[in-house]
Scaffold this active site. Sequence first.
Site, PDB file in Angstrom:
ATOM      1  N   GLU A 150       0.851  -1.548   0.272  1.00 21.05           N
ATOM      2  CA  GLU A 150       0.219   0.126   0.331  1.00 21.05           C
ATOM      3  C   GLU A 150       0.661   1.286  -0.254  1.00 21.05           C
ATOM      4  O   GLU A 150       1.130   1.936   0.780  1.00 21.05           O
ATOM      5  CB  GLU A 150      -0.617   0.243   1.292  1.00 21.05           C
ATOM      6  CG  GLU A 150      -1.939  -0.996   1.499  1.00 21.05           C
ATOM      7  CD  GLU A 150      -2.719  -1.195   2.474  1.00 21.05           C
ATOM      8  OE1 GLU A 150      -2.752  -0.302   3.167  1.00 21.05           O
ATOM      9  OE2 GLU A 150      -4.018  -1.666   2.114  1.00 21.05           O
ATOM     10  N   GLU A 303      -6.441  -8.341   0.250  1.00 18.76           N
ATOM     11  CA  GLU A 303      -6.887  -8.322   1.804  1.00 18.76           C
ATOM     12  C   GLU A 303      -7.724  -8.021   2.987  1.00 18.76           C
ATOM     13  O   GLU A 303      -8.914  -6.619   1.225  1.00 18.76           O
ATOM     14  CB  GLU A 303      -6.001  -6.952   1.999  1.00 18.76           C
ATOM     15  CG  GLU A 303      -4.806  -7.358   2.424  1.00 18.76           C
ATOM     16  CD  GLU A 303      -3.807  -6.263   3.552  1.00 18.76           C
ATOM     17  OE1 GLU A 303      -4.678  -5.256   4.488  1.00 18.76           O
ATOM     18  OE2 GLU A 303      -2.509  -6.249   3.326  1.00 18.76           O
TER      19      GLU A 303
HETATM   20  C1  GAL Z   1      -3.898  -2.610   5.179  1.00 25.93           C
HETATM   21  C2  GAL Z   1      -2.077  -3.456   5.634  1.00 25.93           C
HETATM   22  C3  GAL Z   1      -1.750  -4.295   6.300  1.00 25.93           C
HETATM   23  C4  GAL Z   1      -2.834  -3.985   7.459  1.00 25.93           C
HETATM   24  C5  GAL Z   1      -4.487  -3.666   7.357  1.00 25.93           C
HETATM   25  C6  GAL Z   1      -5.617  -4.094   8.866  1.00 25.93           C
HETATM   26  O1  GAL Z   1      -4.610  -1.231   4.871  1.00 25.93           O
HETATM   27  O2  GAL Z   1      -2.005  -3.733   4.284  1.00 25.93           O
HETATM   28  O3  GAL Z   1      -1.250  -4.586   6.554  1.00 25.93           O
HETATM   29  O4  GAL Z   1      -2.219  -3.222   8.454  1.00 25.93           O
HETATM   30  O5  GAL Z   1      -4.722  -2.855   6.336  1.00 25.93           O
HETATM   31  O6  GAL Z   1      -5.633  -2.709   8.984  1.00 25.93           O
END
Ligand code: GAL
Length: 673
Positions: A150, A303
């Site tokens: 990100e 994710e």
């Molecule tokens: C995403 C990030 C993860 C984790 C997740 C949950 O934005 O890539 O590493 O932080 O959010 O908050």
Amino acid sequence: MPGLFGESLAFGGDYNPEQWDPAVWQEDDTLMRRAGVNLATVGVFSWALLEPEPGRYEFAWLDDQLDRLHANGVRVDLATPTASPPPWFTLAHPEAMPVTADGVRLTHGSRDTYCLAAPAYRRAAVGIATALAERYGAHPAVVMWHVHNEYATICHCEQSAAAFRRWLRARHGGLDALNWAWGTAFWSQRYTAWEQVGTPRATQWHHNPGQTLDFSRFWSDLALDAYREQRDAVRARSDRPVTTNLMLPGYQNLDLWAFGREVDFVGIDHYPDAPGADSHADIAFGADRARSFGGGKPWLLIEQGSNTVYRPGLTLPREPGDILRSSLGHIARGSDGALFFQWRQSRAGAEMWHSAMVPHAGPDTRIFREVEQTGAALARLGELAGSTVSAPQVAVLWDADAWWALTAAGKPSAELDYLGTVRRAHRMVWDAGVTVAFAHPEDDLSGYRAVLAPSLYLVSDVGADSLRRYAEGGGTLLVQYFSGVVDSRHQVRTGGHPGAFRELLGLRVEEHRPLAPGAVAELSDGSSGTVWSEDLRAEGAEVLASYLGGAVGGKPGGALAGKPAVTRHRFGAGSGWYLSTRLDDAGYAALLARVLAEAGVEPTVPGQPAGVDAVRRHSGSLSWLFVLNHGETPARLPTVRGQELLTGTAVPAGGLTVAPGGVAVVREPVSSA
Ligand code: GAL
């Protein structure tokens, strides 16, 4: 055509075995098998372990983990760990720590503390990416590369300022051109030497809007350079596809179209910020963008949270059944699988309260049972791998420049909200049961029956021409208020708004008349507007609704009384519709229904009940219909036929019924036509 992962959909998540001990790894193996996990994202935040001191690598532990996963039938999405440099890096390179707009230099202690313009950071990042690719480029477990995490951090240090000046020279040529583009005659901002030009650091009042727009463009380009540098280092040593996980948040720091061109496939992270049906609308909004940004490339949900909806200051749980329904919301729209952050909920560290596939309470939980159920469901959908979403007939325009420009301070109304306006347009079409694509205004739009430009404040000359050609060639275009008013330098197109579209829309706006909070402008067709109104003169356009008032309270007789509010203009073989206010929900839905009907756009399933999301994927002569019932009553779709894959049963002769909160994936009969 096989999918990204052959004949299967990916299921799994971020896996951080370094946080646990061997007894837990053994349990992980067992539970991953039980849940049908077949892909794990490894190493995202492992830099400090992999390179404990500059140039000295410790790979033995990662060798063991990759071998163990491989032996357990779990493929690996191997990350380069560059989003979180180790503490030693901070001490060795304080100049590579980011500086905020207020001039505060950040330090190690969280994550994402790096400056993309700092040569020391870029060298270190390529260094670890190269070392990883050399060691694991051909590892049998590794099926994809996940560069960084990100791209988000923005920096205002001197190195950023120098890089910004180089970028500006390349874009504008000389200082005279820069001064003209930014309108520096205003407020005595004229630059006479390049050293005077900086990043938009904290200043007394409004920044120069040309400067903030160019800085956003520059930063996105810089992030893309940093991505390409690592991607190329990996590609030179591995033949596995490379991507990065793009966050689709409420802030905007990347041109996602540009990233879509450079990745081998698009990867996104998606975290809805509202519960219930809103979260599913948001999943559709995220997934439709992810599919569109790659311009036909595959995409993957990298994710999602298993059980979380983030609100400021509050993490809400999700409802039973949501893990499967949300995963299918993405897969219906083309994702080659569904991954989560993360596999096992951390017991320590900054995100110890973030949800996971295996919660703190362990596998004997609703969450893990739903994870198992979702893994089993995805295993039944392997035949979908490689199929694509059937061509959407409606496009919503998305342009990073327009968002960045609209974000600049000093607009007539703070309620002009790019993301909110685009999201609302998407939501309305989603509610109508129609699948949406996103498109850039400069794209060839001729394949869409209808195109919506909900918030295109800035449009380039090329974009304006493209929309003109689209309508002229037979397309149905709906433009909304405060679109087409500035050019790509962020300068007003003078002579009447919307300067880019006056001819196409057959009208001229003399005056913007923002509405005070709570003020309502009543329209002649019974609908009403808030936020915005315009003093508009039709110059060839047909008036569909006019203002009854327009003064505070919307009483008839205001300055706009009797003036056009909603118009339609025949243009070439197509039409340009214009909406000059923010319509109430019912009025907006009715207008969109008219636009879609004129364009000949149908919902995915005829007679689709409200609250039902239906999307079709196809491959050759095969097609699959996803039906997700977000409503509270059973959804009956009498025309649906075929084999339902999740239950393995034929759809009864009377059609498909999906329970409230339920899902179905139907392989449709191959038509003999
Ligand atoms: C995403 C990030 C993860 C984790 C997740 C949950 O934005 O890539 O590493 O932080 O959010 O908050």
